[in-house]
Scaffold this motif. Sequence first.
Motif, PDB file in Angstrom:
ATOM      1  N   VAL A  47       2.198   7.100   7.432  1.00 35.49           N
ATOM      2  CA  VAL A  47       1.569   7.719   6.259  1.00 35.49           C
ATOM      3  C   VAL A  47       0.618   8.842   6.642  1.00 35.49           C
ATOM      4  N   ALA A  48      -0.176   8.610   7.700  1.00 36.62           N
ATOM      5  CA  ALA A  48      -1.237   9.589   8.030  1.00 36.62           C
ATOM      6  C   ALA A  48      -1.405   9.710   9.529  1.00 36.62           C
ATOM      7  N   THR A  49      -0.408  10.243  10.175  1.00 40.85           N
ATOM      8  CA  THR A  49      -0.458  10.394  11.637  1.00 40.85           C
ATOM      9  C   THR A  49      -1.658  11.204  12.115  1.00 40.85           C
ATOM     10  N   PRO A  50      -2.043  12.292  11.445  1.00 39.03           N
ATOM     11  CA  PRO A  50      -3.120  13.144  11.978  1.00 39.03           C
ATOM     12  C   PRO A  50      -4.466  12.439  12.126  1.00 39.03           C
ATOM     13  N   ILE A  51      -4.759  11.415  11.304  1.00 36.39           N
ATOM     14  CA  ILE A  51      -6.077  10.771  11.418  1.00 36.39           C
ATOM     15  C   ILE A  51      -5.993   9.350  11.970  1.00 36.39           C
ATOM     16  N   SER A  52      -4.839   8.943  12.507  1.00 32.30           N
ATOM     17  CA  SER A  52      -4.697   7.604  13.085  1.00 32.30           C
ATOM     18  C   SER A  52      -5.522   7.438  14.353  1.00 32.30           C
ATOM     19  N   TRP A  53      -5.960   8.578  14.929  1.00 32.03           N
ATOM     20  CA  TRP A  53      -6.786   8.511  16.145  1.00 32.03           C
ATOM     21  C   TRP A  53      -8.110   7.791  15.911  1.00 32.03           C
ATOM     22  N   ILE A  54      -8.498   7.648  14.630  1.00 32.79           N
ATOM     23  CA  ILE A  54      -9.759   6.958  14.314  1.00 32.79           C
ATOM     24  C   ILE A  54      -9.735   5.510  14.819  1.00 32.79           C
ATOM     25  N   PHE A  55      -8.533   4.910  14.778  1.00 30.64           N
ATOM     26  CA  PHE A  55      -8.414   3.532  15.270  1.00 30.64           C
ATOM     27  C   PHE A  55      -8.758   3.436  16.753  1.00 30.64           C
ATOM     28  N   LEU A  56      -8.458   4.486  17.502  1.00 34.33           N
ATOM     29  CA  LEU A  56      -8.750   4.471  18.940  1.00 34.33           C
ATOM     30  C   LEU A  56     -10.248   4.439  19.218  1.00 34.33           C
ATOM     31  N   ILE A  57     -11.041   4.843  18.220  1.00 37.80           N
ATOM     32  CA  ILE A  57     -12.496   4.810  18.363  1.00 37.80           C
ATOM     33  C   ILE A  57     -13.057   3.449  17.932  1.00 37.80           C
ATOM     34  N   THR A  58     -12.564   2.923  16.802  1.00 34.79           N
ATOM     35  CA  THR A  58     -13.166   1.717  16.199  1.00 34.79           C
ATOM     36  C   THR A  58     -12.688   0.410  16.817  1.00 34.79           C
ATOM     37  N   ILE A  59     -11.402   0.329  17.166  1.00 30.23           N
ATOM     38  CA  ILE A  59     -10.868  -0.932  17.699  1.00 30.23           C
ATOM     39  C   ILE A  59     -11.567  -1.365  18.992  1.00 30.23           C
ATOM     40  N   PRO A  91       0.816  -1.230   0.000  1.00 29.54           N
ATOM     41  CA  PRO A  91       0.000   0.000   0.000  1.00 29.54           C
ATOM     42  C   PRO A  91       0.846   1.274   0.000  1.00 29.54           C
ATOM     43  N   TYR A  92       1.983   1.219   0.682  1.00 32.63           N
ATOM     44  CA  TYR A  92       2.847   2.402   0.711  1.00 32.63           C
ATOM     45  C   TYR A  92       3.405   2.694  -0.682  1.00 32.63           C
ATOM     46  N   VAL A  93       3.869   1.635  -1.362  1.00 29.97           N
ATOM     47  CA  VAL A  93       4.382   1.817  -2.730  1.00 29.97           C
ATOM     48  C   VAL A  93       3.249   2.277  -3.641  1.00 29.97           C
ATOM     49  N   MET A  94       2.054   1.752  -3.384  1.00 29.00           N
ATOM     50  CA  MET A  94       0.895   2.152  -4.172  1.00 29.00           C
ATOM     51  C   MET A  94       0.603   3.640  -3.996  1.00 29.00           C
ATOM     52  N   SER A  95       0.757   4.148  -2.781  1.00 25.77           N
ATOM     53  CA  SER A  95       0.512   5.578  -2.538  1.00 25.77           C
ATOM     54  C   SER A  95       1.517   6.432  -3.299  1.00 25.77           C
ATOM     55  N   LEU A  96       2.757   5.973  -3.366  1.00 23.40           N
ATOM     56  CA  LEU A  96       3.777   6.706  -4.130  1.00 23.40           C
ATOM     57  C   LEU A  96       3.445   6.691  -5.617  1.00 23.40           C
ATOM     58  N   LEU A  97       2.958   5.540  -6.080  1.00 24.58           N
ATOM     59  CA  LEU A  97       2.582   5.421  -7.493  1.00 24.58           C
ATOM     60  C   LEU A  97       1.434   6.387  -7.833  1.00 24.58           C
ATOM     61  N   SER A 109       0.800  18.375   2.840  1.00 27.59           N
ATOM     62  CA  SER A 109       1.169  17.422   3.899  1.00 27.59           C
ATOM     63  C   SER A 109       0.358  16.137   3.836  1.00 27.59           C
ATOM     64  N   PHE A 110      -0.783  16.160   3.137  1.00 32.36           N
ATOM     65  CA  PHE A 110      -1.619  14.955   3.023  1.00 32.36           C
ATOM     66  C   PHE A 110      -2.153  14.866   1.607  1.00 32.36           C
ATOM     67  N   THR A 111      -1.832  13.779   0.899  1.00 34.74           N
ATOM     68  CA  THR A 111      -2.155  13.649  -0.514  1.00 34.74           C
ATOM     69  C   THR A 111      -3.182  12.552  -0.741  1.00 34.74           C
ATOM     70  N   VAL A 112      -3.624  12.469  -2.000  1.00 34.59           N
ATOM     71  CA  VAL A 112      -4.546  11.384  -2.385  1.00 34.59           C
ATOM     72  C   VAL A 112      -3.885  10.025  -2.181  1.00 34.59           C
TER      73      VAL A 112
END
Length: 609
Positions: A176-188, A47-53, A300-303
């Motif tokens: 990849v996306a530190t600012p929205i990783s907090w979502i995991f703290l809600i769903t897990i 997925p990381y390589v895919m994001s670069l692509l 700072s945050f891309t597609v």
Amino acid sequence: MKLKIKQKLGFIPKFKYLLHSTREYKKYAYLSIVFVLLETVLECIIPYVMSLLIEVLQGYIDVTVTDDLKNAALQSVLIYAGILLVLGAFSLLFGILAGRMSAIAATGLTKNLRVDQFKKITSYSFNNIDKFSTSSLITRQTTDIWNIQNAFMLLIRIAVRAPFMFVFSFIMALVVATPISWIFLITIPFIVIILASLIPVATKLFVKLFKKYDDLNELTEENIRGMRVVKTYAREEQQKKNFEHESGIMGKGFQKVEQLMSAINPSMQAVMYLSMTLILFMGSIMCIESGIEFGAENASFTVGSLSAMITYSAQVLSSLMMVAMVLFMIIMAVPAIERVYEVLTEVPTIKNCDNPIFDVKNGDIDFINVSFKYREDAEKYALANINLHIKSGQTVGIIGGTGSSKSTLVNLLSRFYDTSVGEVKVGGVNVKEYDVKTLRNNVAMVLQKNILFSGTIADNLRWGNKDATDEQIIEASKIAQADSFVQTFPKKYDSWIEQGGVNVSGGQRQRLCIARALLKNPKVLILDDSTSAVDTKTDAYIRKGFKDYLPGITKIIIAQRISSVQDADMIIVMDNGEINGVGTHEELLKTNDIYKEVYDIQNRVGGAH
């Protein structure tokens, strides 16, 4: 609380014990784990390589970008696409290898477990066998082993894959996306709550279901064995209803389990979709705020980051779903693990002493102050105060009513059970000092309900002596009065016997079993009511054959008919686990009331006919 946790995890040492049976397949289990780890790492990198692509593709299609930048972007696209192909190919290869290795390891483990269980069962004494029903042992060799196989395969694949996938994906999501990783703290936490609430319920259901497996197998076995009785009493419909009832109970139990499983998957998928929705929503806002134009200095945050984040969120949450699946398989396997563990760790009550004796001199038999009970906590002895001396070569008859412990008495000679008090000697040596196999080869026993196995008649008779010649087989069969009917079969001694000997009559089966015992050339021959299915004339011929051809063998004949033992050198009358009288036929008629009463009843019945 600690005690409860310890009880719930008590299966782990038992499972470790069972894993010893992996033996030559252990390397495949380790290889499977290695390939799973490699596959997981690659799946987290992709997925990381895919994001670069995606980012370079975005630059390539941007109309505001110069041709030089487009050419550079195209080269980057080709490079990243090539890297993705290589990573995908290796991920696929490692996945295939992991599946192959885990399959070999799991099936190898269960093959060895079945063999180990069977070997253990064959080492049991009658005391050990009495603890397990036949249907229960069959379930442990089939259904229980199957559940252990599935659990083991999942453990070395999914249970390894899931936590590593969770950790790697979570780390990559933070990168990849530190600012929205907090979502995991809600769903897990939602997923954890779902699992914690449903798993204890499933555990109780599975424990009950495995007990029902035994009941259903027992009912099936009982009906197959007793099919003649069922048909004789025209009870087919009633037995069908009984089976339908038991099967219905199991069906309802599995229905509850399936309902639980069907509730878990949609619930966890709902949490996953909620997570993705939040990521898409928050990620889209961040993309807009950061600026998505190619080459934007403050993007700072891309597609590409958003795409990778969606994939990582799916991997994080799916890894938790995989953990749920593994937990359910383990729950199913826990009762199976405990039941197979019981069989493998059962300690045989009969085993060789440190320096066993491998030679039985003769057929002398001594019971010295012998008492016996089947369980240590039993209040009453099955045998009490038995004192006997039987000379080698004598013929001894044993008479007694049902439950008088006639069979129990002779079972001590072959060490099917050990005495609770006193000692039993054969050939002047305590039976506990003999090598068990040597003792049982020299003390041959023919039971009333002896079993023949699928194979030819000759194959069955060679159970007594695998090296017996055709002449020896015929000689033993003549003594046992079996040769006369065998010669009427088209293939004679090569005639096929079905499992259990169902294609021969009860009397024929008993005579073949007597011939099989004679081929052992024993020092002691025991017939435990094993001529009950033959007519009195054939019974007399068998006894005459013993007298003429087996003078040196000690012969013990348990019988209901006095005519079967009245010519014996000694007759023992058993009553309520004790010796009520000992003597010859004439002596007992004068001195023993039980013997005289049985004799009078049998003669009156005989006279009436």
